[in-house]
Design a protein around this motif. Structure first.
Motif: not given
Length: 146
Positions: A90-111
């Motif tokens: 089925g639908l595998h995943r949605v991919m996004f290009t980001v400027d900084d993986v670590d900073a993005t993860l830091d923002r998404l973990r609390p959510l």
């Protein structure tokens, strides 16, 4: 006749507000929200008595869109997407290009964003990871480094 473009990817979620917040923090922009119901909706999706709320999210470049949907009726079929591995049919995943993986993860973990494995590097081109977002959605992040 050929396809002119891919308009959006639709994802059914249980908590629409949480999903909108998650994808907003990721960097998508809310285009709008609407409640939809009626014969045209029933006919389009092949269900009777549909009442749903949708939120359309747009990528900053304006080319990609996610349609997040919460069904009030009929009630969405229960699954446990958080238990499904990334190789499920089925639908595998949605991919996004980001400027900084670590900073993005830091923002998404609390959510509730949970990394599935870790951040890996593909040659000298990308840093990549998969994480689980709202409703168990697998979201892939790619940071160009080469």
């Amino acid at each position: 006749m050929t396809v002119e473009r891919m308009d959006n990817v639709g994802i059914v979620v249980e908590d629409l507000d949480a999903a909108v917040e998650f994808f907003t923090v990721l960097g998508l922009q809310l285009e709008g929200r609407a409640e939809v119901e009626g014969d045209w909706v029933d006919r389009t999706v092949g269900l009777d008595g549909v009442r749903s709320e949708i939120a359309m999210m747009r990528t900053p470049d304006g080319h990609g869109r996610l349609e997040l949907t919460r069904y009030a009726a009929p009630v969405a079929a229960p699954t446990d997407p958080a238990a499904l591995p990334p190789n499920t049919l089925g639908l595998h995943r949605v991919m996004f290009t980001v400027d900084d993986v670590d900073a993005t993860l830091d923002r998404l973990r609390p959510l509730g964003g949970q990394v599935l494995g870790g951040v890996a590097q593909f040659e000298s081109a990308y840093r990549l990871c998969y994480l689980r977002g709202p409703a168990g959605i697998v979201v892939a992040l790619a940071e160009e480094i080469g």
